[in-house]
Design a protein around this motif. Structure first.
Motif, PDB file in Angstrom:
ATOM      1  N   ALA A 565       0.829  -1.202   0.000  1.00 33.27           N
ATOM      2  CA  ALA A 565       0.000   0.000   0.000  1.00 33.27           C
ATOM      3  C   ALA A 565       0.866   1.254   0.000  1.00 33.27           C
ATOM      4  CB  ALA A 565      -0.915  -0.004   1.215  1.00 33.27           C
ATOM      5  N   ASP A 566       0.541   2.208  -0.871  1.00 36.39           N
ATOM      6  CA  ASP A 566       1.191   3.518  -0.879  1.00 36.39           C
ATOM      7  C   ASP A 566       0.112   4.577  -1.079  1.00 36.39           C
ATOM      8  OD1 ASP A 566       0.576   3.453  -3.608  1.00 36.39           O
ATOM      9  OD2 ASP A 566       2.614   2.879  -4.200  1.00 36.39           O
ATOM     10  N   ALA A 567       0.508   5.771  -1.423  1.00 30.81           N
ATOM     11  CA  ALA A 567      -0.457   6.857  -1.555  1.00 30.81           C
ATOM     12  C   ALA A 567      -1.388   6.686  -2.749  1.00 30.81           C
ATOM     13  CB  ALA A 567       0.275   8.196  -1.667  1.00 30.81           C
ATOM     14  N   HIS A 568      -1.016   5.826  -3.677  1.00 31.59           N
ATOM     15  CA  HIS A 568      -1.755   5.729  -4.936  1.00 31.59           C
ATOM     16  C   HIS A 568      -2.543   4.428  -5.099  1.00 31.59           C
ATOM     17  CE1 HIS A 568       0.583   9.237  -6.006  1.00 31.59           C
ATOM     18  NE2 HIS A 568       1.690   8.578  -5.737  1.00 31.59           N
ATOM     19  N   GLY A 569      -2.038   3.338  -4.533  1.00 28.15           N
ATOM     20  CA  GLY A 569      -2.694   2.069  -4.783  1.00 28.15           C
ATOM     21  C   GLY A 569      -2.371   1.039  -3.722  1.00 28.15           C
ATOM     22  N   ILE A 570      -2.918  -0.156  -3.911  1.00 28.28           N
ATOM     23  CA  ILE A 570      -2.816  -1.209  -2.909  1.00 28.28           C
ATOM     24  C   ILE A 570      -2.962  -2.562  -3.579  1.00 28.28           C
ATOM     25  CG2 ILE A 570      -5.305  -1.101  -2.421  1.00 28.28           C
ATOM     26  CD1 ILE A 570      -4.625  -1.724   0.515  1.00 28.28           C
ATOM     27  N   GLY A 571      -2.355  -3.571  -3.005  1.00 24.07           N
ATOM     28  CA  GLY A 571      -2.504  -4.945  -3.476  1.00 24.07           C
ATOM     29  C   GLY A 571      -1.213  -5.520  -4.022  1.00 24.07           C
ATOM     30  N   MET A 572      -1.098  -6.839  -3.977  1.00 28.77           N
ATOM     31  CA  MET A 572       0.049  -7.555  -4.533  1.00 28.77           C
ATOM     32  C   MET A 572      -0.215  -7.892  -5.991  1.00 28.77           C
ATOM     33  SD  MET A 572       2.758  -8.282  -2.634  1.00 28.77           S
ATOM     34  CE  MET A 572       3.393  -9.856  -3.236  1.00 28.77           C
ATOM     35  N   ASP A 573       0.698  -7.532  -6.832  1.00 32.58           N
ATOM     36  CA  ASP A 573       0.595  -7.945  -8.233  1.00 32.58           C
ATOM     37  C   ASP A 573       1.207  -9.331  -8.349  1.00 32.58           C
ATOM     38  OD1 ASP A 573       0.713  -8.397 -10.940  1.00 32.58           O
ATOM     39  OD2 ASP A 573       1.354  -6.361 -11.434  1.00 32.58           O
ATOM     40  N   ARG A 574       0.341 -10.322  -8.422  1.00 32.12           N
ATOM     41  CA  ARG A 574       0.801 -11.708  -8.525  1.00 32.12           C
ATOM     42  C   ARG A 574       0.533 -12.291  -9.911  1.00 32.12           C
ATOM     43  NH1 ARG A 574      -0.829 -11.909  -2.625  1.00 32.12           N
ATOM     44  NH2 ARG A 574       1.076 -12.541  -1.524  1.00 32.12           N
ATOM     45  N   THR A 575       0.381 -11.408 -10.890  1.00 32.82           N
ATOM     46  CA  THR A 575       0.155 -11.870 -12.252  1.00 32.82           C
ATOM     47  C   THR A 575       1.455 -12.376 -12.859  1.00 32.82           C
ATOM     48  OG1 THR A 575       0.586  -9.698 -13.220  1.00 32.82           O
ATOM     49  CG2 THR A 575      -1.690 -10.177 -12.544  1.00 32.82           C
ATOM     50  N   VAL A 576       1.311 -13.138 -13.923  1.00 36.68           N
ATOM     51  CA  VAL A 576       2.478 -13.589 -14.688  1.00 36.68           C
ATOM     52  C   VAL A 576       2.992 -12.451 -15.565  1.00 36.68           C
ATOM     53  CG1 VAL A 576       3.255 -15.215 -16.451  1.00 36.68           C
ATOM     54  CG2 VAL A 576       1.674 -15.972 -14.660  1.00 36.68           C
ATOM     55  N   SER A 577       2.089 -11.649 -16.067  1.00 38.07           N
ATOM     56  CA  SER A 577       2.469 -10.624 -17.033  1.00 38.07           C
ATOM     57  C   SER A 577       3.292  -9.503 -16.429  1.00 38.07           C
ATOM     58  CB  SER A 577       1.208 -10.033 -17.678  1.00 38.07           C
ATOM     59  OG  SER A 577       0.377  -9.453 -16.677  1.00 38.07           O
ATOM     60  N   ASN A 578       3.033  -9.174 -15.163  1.00 43.11           N
ATOM     61  CA  ASN A 578       3.702  -7.993 -14.611  1.00 43.11           C
ATOM     62  C   ASN A 578       4.134  -8.151 -13.162  1.00 43.11           C
ATOM     63  OD1 ASN A 578       4.500  -5.136 -14.902  1.00 43.11           O
ATOM     64  ND2 ASN A 578       2.905  -4.773 -13.368  1.00 43.11           N
ATOM     65  N   GLY A 579       3.761  -9.267 -12.535  1.00 43.99           N
ATOM     66  CA  GLY A 579       3.983  -9.382 -11.106  1.00 43.99           C
ATOM     67  C   GLY A 579       4.878 -10.535 -10.712  1.00 43.99           C
ATOM     68  N   THR A 580       4.525 -11.169  -9.609  1.00 41.80           N
ATOM     69  CA  THR A 580       5.373 -12.214  -9.024  1.00 41.80           C
ATOM     70  C   THR A 580       5.242 -13.550  -9.734  1.00 41.80           C
ATOM     71  OG1 THR A 580       3.731 -13.048  -7.437  1.00 41.80           O
ATOM     72  CG2 THR A 580       5.005 -11.099  -6.783  1.00 41.80           C
ATOM     73  N   GLY A 581       4.228 -13.703 -10.584  1.00 35.84           N
ATOM     74  CA  GLY A 581       4.023 -14.957 -11.307  1.00 35.84           C
ATOM     75  C   GLY A 581       3.244 -15.996 -10.542  1.00 35.84           C
ATOM     76  N   PHE A 582       2.803 -15.665  -9.320  1.00 37.87           N
ATOM     77  CA  PHE A 582       2.092 -16.653  -8.504  1.00 37.87           C
ATOM     78  C   PHE A 582       0.865 -17.208  -9.219  1.00 37.87           C
ATOM     79  CE2 PHE A 582      -1.443 -17.382  -5.493  1.00 37.87           C
ATOM     80  CZ  PHE A 582      -0.954 -18.497  -4.832  1.00 37.87           C
ATOM     81  N   ALA A 583       0.116 -16.362  -9.921  1.00 35.64           N
ATOM     82  CA  ALA A 583      -1.100 -16.835 -10.599  1.00 35.64           C
ATOM     83  C   ALA A 583      -0.786 -17.977 -11.554  1.00 35.64           C
ATOM     84  CB  ALA A 583      -1.774 -15.691 -11.355  1.00 35.64           C
ATOM     85  N   GLY A 584       0.432 -17.984 -12.112  1.00 38.32           N
ATOM     86  CA  GLY A 584       0.813 -19.030 -13.058  1.00 38.32           C
ATOM     87  C   GLY A 584       1.112 -20.360 -12.420  1.00 38.32           C
ATOM     88  N   GLN A 585       1.102 -20.440 -11.095  1.00 38.11           N
ATOM     89  CA  GLN A 585       1.309 -21.736 -10.433  1.00 38.11           C
ATOM     90  C   GLN A 585       0.064 -22.615 -10.489  1.00 38.11           C
ATOM     91  OE1 GLN A 585       2.779 -21.092  -6.434  1.00 38.11           O
ATOM     92  NE2 GLN A 585       4.856 -20.711  -7.151  1.00 38.11           N
ATOM     93  N   TYR A 586      -1.065 -22.029 -10.858  1.00 41.48           N
ATOM     94  CA  TYR A 586      -2.307 -22.798 -10.959  1.00 41.48           C
ATOM     95  C   TYR A 586      -2.423 -23.432 -12.338  1.00 41.48           C
ATOM     96  CZ  TYR A 586      -3.843 -20.492  -6.662  1.00 41.48           C
ATOM     97  OH  TYR A 586      -3.940 -20.049  -5.372  1.00 41.48           O
ATOM     98  N   PRO A 587      -3.223 -24.485 -12.465  1.00 41.91           N
ATOM     99  CA  PRO A 587      -3.521 -25.020 -13.796  1.00 41.91           C
ATOM    100  C   PRO A 587      -4.118 -23.931 -14.680  1.00 41.91           C
ATOM    101  CG  PRO A 587      -4.201 -26.569 -12.096  1.00 41.91           C
ATOM    102  CD  PRO A 587      -3.817 -25.315 -11.383  1.00 41.91           C
ATOM    103  N   PRO A 588      -4.016 -24.077 -15.995  1.00 41.28           N
ATOM    104  CA  PRO A 588      -4.313 -22.976 -16.925  1.00 41.28           C
ATOM    105  C   PRO A 588      -5.671 -22.305 -16.758  1.00 41.28           C
ATOM    106  CG  PRO A 588      -3.207 -24.758 -18.072  1.00 41.28           C
ATOM    107  CD  PRO A 588      -3.462 -25.261 -16.690  1.00 41.28           C
TER     108      PRO A 588
END
Length: 844
Positions: A565-588
Motif C-alpha cells: 500500500a502507498d499513496a496511490h494504490g494497494i494490493g500484490m501484483d501476482r500476475t504472470v504478465s507484470n507481477g510475481t508470477g504466482f497466478a501461473g502456479q495454478y492449472p491454466p
C-alpha cells in the motif's frame, strides 16, 4: 434501551449451570415434546470385555448417553446370549466379534473400510458393526448423536471415512505453554515432562473420537528435541494409554537437528549413515513405549527450523529419512509444506512468499516414500481471513497430500471473536483446481480420490487447553466439531454441521437454533468486513500478537504478507504478465481467471492485483477505497447486533454459558469498532481520499479524552500505531496508585443515552475506572481482560488493548458534568481514549 436490558441480563440466572467441558457430548435430557418414541433398547451388549478397548468404551458411552438423554439405566454385557442378538438390545462390536451367526451379512462386511461402521436401527433393536474397534465406537457415537437430536428413524447405512488421516495438531511445549494459547495452558505437559494426571487427556480423546478424529500430534511443530528423552518416552506411553480406549493414536513432532542436539553426532544430514541409524533406533524405541504410534510430524527449513536444505539435500530426502524407519511399524510421516524464506526484500517486485511452497517442492512429486503425506496449509500464506487455495495441491499427483486447517483462530479473533470457520474451509475444500482440465476438487485431492493415492486427509491445529471450554470460548467448539465432521466427510455443508452442533451443545429450542445458527453463519463474512477484505488479508499485527489491527505491519518486513500500500494504490501484483508470477502456479483455467482484472473474483482482487484506490469493483461498482469504508462499517454494524440477538435467548441457555457468551459478544461488538476505525483511518490517511458518506474520522457523539479537563496526573500521549486511538491520542496517568480525572461539560441535547468509554486494557496491570455524572456514580470497571479474554495480550496502547465499556440508559441534560476517574495499577496507567454519549440506535 436494548443494550441496558442486555447488560442487566448478565446478573440474572436461568437454567442449571454448565462449564462447557462436555461440549457437544452433554447428553442432555430431551424436552418432553421430543422424547415421545416408540421403543428403545432394553440392554447394551458391547462385544469386548477389555476395558482399554474402544468397543468396551462404546458400551460405556451408550450407557451414559441413554441414561442422560432418556433416564434409562441399562445393563451392559460383553457377549451375545446363545450367539445371537436379543430382540431389544443395542449390540456393538467388530465384524469379527459378531461372527457368522450374528446376522451381519457379507455385503455389510465387504462394504466397510478401515474405521468405517454399519448402523442399523429397527425400533428397539440396534446393531452397530465396526470394520475395526474404533469404527464400532464411531458408530456408537453416531447413534447417540441421532438420539440426542431427537432422530428416532429406523435406519440402515454404512459410513466410511473419506480419508485415513484425520489428525489434530496441538502446538504444546514441554513447559506446559502452547504456541497460540487461547484455551489456557496445555493438558499433558508441564515442567518438561508428561503430567501425572491425564484425566483431561482422556476426556479430549473422547471428544475427538465422537467426531471421527483418529490421531493427535501432541507437541509443537517447532519441536523440542527433549521430547525424545527416556523419561518423556515413558510419559508418552502413559499418554497413549489415556488415548487408546477411544481409538485415538498418539503422534509427535520432531526436531530435525535432534541427532546433533541430543544424539551426540556432529551432523543432522539426512543422508549421513549415523543420522539414519539415530532415527531408526529412536523410532524402534518409541514403538516399544507406544506400540500404536500414529507417526511423526516434521516442520523443516521454515521460520528458523533446521532441515535438509542445510546440507543441500532435498525436502524429499528429509521426509524419507523419517518415513523409512516408520514403515516397519506402519507409521505415517506428515511433512509440512510450510517452507519459505522469512527474509524477503519487499523492494523486489517479483519477491513473493506465496510462491514458496510450489517452488520448494518443484520436481519432488513422486519422490517421497509411500507413507509420506505432505501437509499443505489451505492457503499459500498463513491462515488468513480469506486466501486462494494453495496451488501446491495441483502439483502433487504422485504424492500423498493432506490439508492443514486451523481450528485455533490465530489470525481470526483468537476465540474472543465469534468466527465460525467451516464456511471458510468449504471455499477451499470445494474449489475446483481443474488439473489437466478435469474436475479436481481440493477435497478429492486430499482424500486421495482424484489421483488414486493410498493416504491423505486432514490436519487441524486445535491447541486445546485447560480452560473448561477447551478452546477458551463456548462458541469456538463449533470449529472443532466442524473440523472433525468435515474430515470424515468433506462434502457435508457448513450449515448442516452447525445445526448439529447447536442442538447438541445448547438444545432444541427453535428460536435458539435459528438465532445462534444465523449469527455463526454471518460471523466469518462479518469478521472479514471489519478486518480486511478484497483479499488484502486481515490487516492484523503480524509482528506482534496477530490479534488487533496494525495494517502498517504488513509491509516493510521480510515476512512477505505484504499489501504494497502507498499513496496511490494497494494490493500484490501476482500476475504472470507484470507481477510475481504466482497466478501461473495454478492449472491454466484457474490461472487465466486470476490473471485478468476482468475475471478475478472481487473478494480476491487485491491478492492478485495492485490497483489504484479508485479501481472499481466488477460486482458493486464501488471504488476499492469506498468498499473498504463501507465494508468496515457494515461489519461493525453486524457485530453490534450480536449481543441483543444472544440476549433474546435468555432462559433458553444455562446462566453460566449465557453470561460468558454475552460478555464476549459485547466485547466483540466494541472491538469491531476499534477495527473499523483503525483500518478506515489508516487508509484515509494513506490515500487522502475521503469517505463519500462522511463517516470516517467524524464522530459527533464522542468527546476525546485529550480534549477533556485533566487533573490528578492525567497527561496526553501519542498512540502508536496512530490509527488505533480515536483522534490518534490518549491520556495516561503519571502517578501509580492515585486517581487521575478527565472531566467535560456535556453539550448534547437532553435525553437518554448509552455512555461508552473507550480505553486501553493492557496486560501489565488491572487499573480501575469509574464514571460520574454530576458527581453521581454511573458505573465502574476494571481492566482485567487478561483474566477472561483468550487473546495474546499487549502491554502497549494499541489495537490489541483498545476496548470499550458501555453503560446503558443514562439520563443526560445539556450542561451536565461527566467525570471519568482512573486509578493505575502496575504498568497499566489507567489509559483513556474517549467518551461517547450514544442515542438509541446509534452505534458510534
Amino acid at each position: 434501551m436494548v443494550m441496558r436490558r442486555i447488560l442487566l441480563a448478565l446478573a440474572v440466572g436461568c437454567a442449571a449451570a454448565e462449564d462447557g467441558l462436555n461440549a457437544w457430548l452433554r447428553y442432555a435430557p430431551l424436552p418432553c415434546s421430543l422424547s415421545r418414541h416408540h421403543s428403545l433398547p432394553e440392554s447394551i451388549i458391547a462385544l469386548n470385555s477389555t476395558t482399554t478397548s474402544p468397543v468396551y468404551s462404546a458400551g460405556q458411552e451408550l450407557h451414559k448417553g441413554l441414561l442422560g438423554i432418556f433416564g434409562k439405566n441399562l445393563t451392559v454385557s460383553t457377549s451375545l446370549p446363545s450367539g445371537k442378538p436379543p430382540s431389544k438390545a443395542v449390540v456393538v462390536g467388530t465384524v469379527a466379534a459378531f461372527g457368522k451367526s450374528s446376522g451381519v451379512g457379507h455385503d455389510v462386511a465387504s462394504a466397510l473400510e478401515p474405521d468405517g461402521f454399519w448402523l442399523e436401527v429397527k425400533g428397539s433393536m440396534v446393531t452397530i458393526v465396526g470394520q475395526n474397534e474404533r469404527g464400532a465406537l464411531y458408530g456408537a457415537f453416531q447413534y447417540l448423536s441421532l438420539l440426542a437430536r431427537a432422530d428416532f428413524s429406523d435406519v440402515a447405512f454404512v459410513s466410511n471415512p473419506a480419508a485415513p488421516v484425520r489428525w489434530t495438531n496441538e502446538w504444546d511445549n514441554l513447559d506446559g505453554s502452547i504456541e497460540h494459547q487461547y484455551g489456557g495452558p496445555g493438558i499433558w505437559f508441564q515442567g518438561g515432562h508428561v503430567v501425572d494426571d491425564l484425566t483431561r487427556a482422556g476426556q479430549y480423546a473422547r471428544l475427538l473420537s465422537s467426531v471421527g478424529i483418529n490421531a493427535v500430534i501432541v507437541n509443537n511443530v517447532n519441536a523440542d528435541a527433549n521430547i525424545l528423552t527416556d523419561a518423556n518416552m515413558q510419559g508418552l506411553g502413559r499418554l497413549a494409554d489415556a488415548f487408546r480406549p477411544y481409538g485415538v493414536q498418539l503422534g509427535i513432532a520432531l526436531n530435525f537437528a535432534s541427532p546433533q542436539s541430543i544424539g551426540g553426532l556432529s551432523t543432522f544430514d539426512p543422508l549421513d549413515p549415523g543420522v539414519i541409524q539415530f532415527w531408526t533406533d529412536i523410532t524402534d524405541k518409541l514403538y516399544q513405549h507406544v506400540p500404536d504410534l500414529a507417526g511423526y510430524l516434521v516442520k523443516a527449513n521454515s521460520e528458523g527450523q533446521p532441515g535438509p536444505l542445510t546440507y543441500n539435500r532435498t525436502l524429499a530426502d528429509g521426509a524419507n529419512l523419517f518415513a523409512r524407519p516408520l514403515q516397519a511399524h506402519g507409521g505415517v510421516l506428515m511433512f509440512r509444506a510450510f517452507v519459505y524464506n522469512n527474509n524477503l526484500n519487499e523492494s523486489d517486485w517479483k519477491a513473493d512468499r506465496a510462491n514458496a511452497a510450489v517452488q520448494f517442492f518443484d520436481g519432488l512429486d513422486g519422490k517421497f516414500e509411500e507413507n509420506v503425506v505432505v501437509q499443505v496449509k489451505y492457503g499459500p500464506i498463513d491462515f488468513q481471513v480469506r486466501e486462494p487455495t494453495s496451488p501446491l495441491f495441483a502439483h502433487l499427483s504422485r504424492t500423498n497430500a493432506a490439508i492443514e486447517l486451523e481450528v485455533a483462530q490465530e489470525y481470526l479473533g483468537q476465540q474472543c471473536h465469534l468466527v465460525y470457520l467451516a464456511p471458510l474451509w468449504k471455499t477451499v475444500l470445494d474449489f475446483d483446481l481443474r488439473v489437466d482440465g478435469r474436475p479436481s476438487l481440493v477435497r478429492d485431492i486430499v482424500t486421495g480420490r482424484r489421483f488414486k493415492r493410498p493416504l491423505g486427509g486432514f490436519a487441524g491445529v486445535a491447541n486445546v487447553g485447560t480452560h473448561p471450554t477447551w478452546l477458551g470460548s463456548h462458541l469456538a467448539t463449533a470449529n472443532l466439531y466442524a473440523f472433525g465432521r468435515l474430515a470424515w466427510d468433506p462434502s457435508q455443508t457448513a450449515e448442516g454441521l452447525l445445526d448439529e452442533w447447536v442442538v447438541l451443545t445448547f438444545g432444541h429450542d427453535r428460536h435458539l437454533r435459528s438465532t445462534l445458527s444465523q449469527m455463526a453463519l454471518e460471523s466469518w463474512p462479518m469478521y472479514e468486513n471489519y478486518t480486511g477484505n478484497l483479499g488484502i488479508q486481515t490487516l492484523t499485527d503480524i509482528l506482534y500478537t496477530h490479534y488487533g489491527p496494525n495494517p502498517a505491519s504488513m509491509d516493510n518486513n521480510g515476512w512477505g504478507q505484504w499489501t504494497r500500500a502507498d499513496a496511490h494504490g494497494i494490493g500484490m501484483d501476482r500476475t504472470v504478465s507484470n507481477g510475481t508470477g504466482f497466478a501461473g502456479q495454478y492449472p491454466p483455467e484457474v490461472a487465466a481467471m486470476y490473471e485478468s482484472l476482468h475475471t478475478v473474483p472481487d473478494e480476491l482482487l487485491l491478492w492478485f492485483h495492485h490497483v489504484p484506490y479508485t479501481q472499481r469493483l466488477r460486482t458493486t461498482g464501488e471504488t476499492v477505497i469506498q468498499h473498504f469504508y463501507n465494508a468496515h462499517y457494515a461489519g461493525a454494524e453486524t457485530a453490534a447486533t450480536f449481543p441483543a440477538r444472544w440476549a433474546s435467548l435468555r432462559g433458553k441457555v444455562d446462566s453460566d454459558r449465557y453470561d460468558a457468551v454475552l460478555r464476549r459478544l459485547i466485547y466483540q461488538a466494541g472491538h469491531a469498532i476499534v477495527w473499523r476505525d483503525a483500518i478506515n483511518e489508516f487508509y484515509r490517511n494513506k490515500s487522502s481520499i475521503e469517505d463519500e458518506r462522511g463517516r470516517v474520522g467524524h464522530h459527533p457523539w464522542r468527546v476525546e479524552a485529550e480534549d477533556m479537563t485533566l487533573a490528578g496526573g492525567y497527561s496526553v500521549v501519542d498512540v502508536t500505531p496512530f490509527e488505533t486511538a480515536s483522534g490518534f491520542r490518549a491520556v495516561v496517568a503519571t502517578k501509580n496508585g492515585s486517581a487521575a480525572t478527565a472531566t467535560t461539560t456535556l453539550r448534547f441535547p437532553d435525553g437518554t443515552y448509552d455512555l461508552v468509554v473507550g480505553y486501553f486494557d493492557q496486560a501489565n496491570g488491572r487499573s480501575r475506572w469509574a464514571a460520574y455524572l454530576n458527581d453521581k456514580l454511573v458505573g465502574s470497571w476494571v481492566g482485567d481482560g487478561e483474566d477472561w479474554l483468550s487473546h495474546e495480550h499487549s502491554t502497549h496502547l494499541d489495537g490489541h488493548s483498545a476496548t470499550r465499556v458501555r453503560f446503558p440508559g443514562v439520563k443526560v441534560r445539556k450542561g451536565d458534568v461527566l467525570r471519568v476517574e482512573g486509578t493505575p495499577d502496575g504498568g497499566e496507567m489507567a489509559p483513556l481514549d474517549y467518551v461517547a454519549l450514544l442515542p438509541d440506535g446509534v452505534i458510534d
